[in-house]
Design a protein around this motif. Structure first.
Motif, mmCIF file in Angstrom:
data_model
loop_
_atom_site.group_PDB
_atom_site.id
_atom_site.type_symbol
_atom_site.label_atom_id
_atom_site.label_comp_id
_atom_site.label_asym_id
_atom_site.label_seq_id
_atom_site.Cartn_x
_atom_site.Cartn_y
_atom_site.Cartn_z
ATOM 1 N N GLN A 96 -6.933 1.852 2.311
ATOM 2 C CA GLN A 96 -6.059 2.547 3.249
ATOM 3 C C GLN A 96 -6.357 4.042 3.243
ATOM 4 N N MET A 110 0.831 -1.196 0.000
ATOM 5 C CA MET A 110 0.000 0.000 0.000
ATOM 6 C C MET A 110 0.871 1.254 0.000
ATOM 7 N N ALA A 113 -5.016 0.877 7.568
ATOM 8 C CA ALA A 113 -5.242 0.010 6.417
ATOM 9 C C ALA A 113 -5.996 -1.249 6.829
#
Length: 400
Positions: free
Chosen positions: A308, A91, A291
């Protein structure tokens, strides 16, 4: 320290058997990548447990410098370090205004680090430079943990390196700023992980804090001033992760990363400066990542759903005396002998980012198909430019 050999041995022949340690060749795709394990990151001696300095050991990665001291210190394939992508568990972890990582993942939270240098998958398509992906640690059925304390006493034991002019080269702190006399570091942290429910739910938490003490010298003979100006740097990083197995095929991970960074520009300078403490400022870097990642892993199908939210506040120069003008004092010849008041500029950026990933991987006979979508929306609020209270220059006149 003089060491002398006590014995010598000559070998006529050395035979190496087995394949342990032979480099692996990627036979699946053209991706060029390499990785460091948590054990390697812990074993490599780097300053302040800053794992980015361990990345220099990876192929195609080299030290880098930027136009500001806090710029990323690593470069991939010789390109500008600001264009590198930084990921946590796949992410986004990028400061999307200038570049570089938002959250400096502490060593105690690192499971492994992977660098993708070229011809990597289209799912990492936001840069053509290179990618660092940090996989964070998770808990298990066994309770594990660590606690540590490190100190760097400063000039008492610090070595001194001389430049081409035989003058001492100033060392740098974790933010890339120069330090010399009066520098000390104290760093400590704890990490703990284990099961919340055996074979089903696990947790891992990590907290690390660093405080640097540093001295500058304020020297202005024209004003009769010579004194030491003390300052501090403070870095606090907190992380938590919870993993839950819903079934043999479904699992979810919730992760939180938070950071608080304060870097003082307390006035003066290493070798002596004319900036008074009233003109000091502090760089602030505060970040938060939240997240949720869910994965289904079947025999022929893998599905990933990730979301996220991140918030990052970067105030590059928070003035010690807000609301005041900057005043530069000059002697009769026009030389600067003192700087008072505001630092003279503004750069305060607040970034809110939302990211959504949906990925599907299907195994069809001897073929693997992968597709998905990755959406990232960022909102910026930026205050920048000169000092709204004005910048002034005052020249002293000689007595009549």
């Amino acid at each position: 320290l003089l060491l002398t050999p006590t014995a010598e041995f000559e070998l006529d022949e050395v035979v190496v058997e087995g394949t342990t340690g032979v480099a692996e060749v990627n036979q699946v795709n053209a991706e060029v990548s390499s990785s460091l394990s948590a054990a390697s990151v812990e074993a490599i001696p780097v300053e302040g447990r800053n794992f980015t300095q361990a990345l220099y050991r990876l192929p195609n990665v080299a030290p880098a410098t930027g136009f500001f001291s806090e710029a990323p210190n690593v470069s991939i394939n010789g390109a500008n370090g600001l264009y590198t992508q930084y990921l946590i568990d796949g992410m986004d972890n990028n400061e999307n205004f200038l570049g570089g990582p938002q959250f400096e993942v502490p060593t105690g939270m690192v499971k492994d680090i992977t660098v993708l240098t070229s011809t990597y998958s289209a799912e990492y398509g936001r840069t053509g430079n290179g990618i660092f992906n940090v996989t964070t640690k998770s808990g298990s059925n066994q309770f594990t943990g660590e606690a540590f304390y490190l100190t760097r006493p400063g000039p008492v034991i610090d070595g001194e390196f001389l430049g081409p002019d035989n003058q001492p080269l100033p060392q740098r702190d974790l933010s890339g700023n120069q330090v010399r006399d009066g520098f000390q570091r104290h760093q400590g942290g704890v990490a703990f992980g284990g099961p919340l429910v055996q074979d089903q739910t696990f947790f891992f938490v990590n907290l690390e804090h660093t405080t640097d003490w540093k001295d500058n010298l304020l020297v202005s003979p024209a004003l009769g001033v010579r004194e030491t100006v003390e300052g501090q740097n403070q870095f606090t990083y907190a992380s938590a992760r919870v993993d839950h197995r819903w079934s043999a095929n479904w699992r979810s991970t919730a992760r939180v990363n938070a950071s608080r960074v304060r870097v003082d520009r307390q006035g003066g300078a290493l070798g002596g400066g004319v900036r008074f403490a009233s003109a000091a400022d502090t760089q602030e870097r505060d970040g938060l990542h939240v997240a949720l990642q869910t994965t289904y892993a079947g025999e022929r199908l893998v599905y990933e759903s990730n979301v996220q939210y991140s918030r990052f506040n970067w105030n590059f120069a928070d003035p010690a005396r807000a609301g005041s003008p900057q005043v530069v004092i000059e002697d009769p010849q026009g030389r600067t002998i003192g700087i008072l008041g505001d630092p003279g500029f503004r750069f305060d950026s607040v970034e809110n980012t939302l990211q959504l990933q949906q990925k599907v991987t299907a195994q069809l006979g001897r073929h693997t198909l992968k597709g998905g979508i990755d959406l990232l929306a960022a909102d910026f609020a930026l205050q920048g430019g000169g000092n709204p209270n004005g910048n002034y220059r005052v020249r002293l006149t000689p007595p009549q």
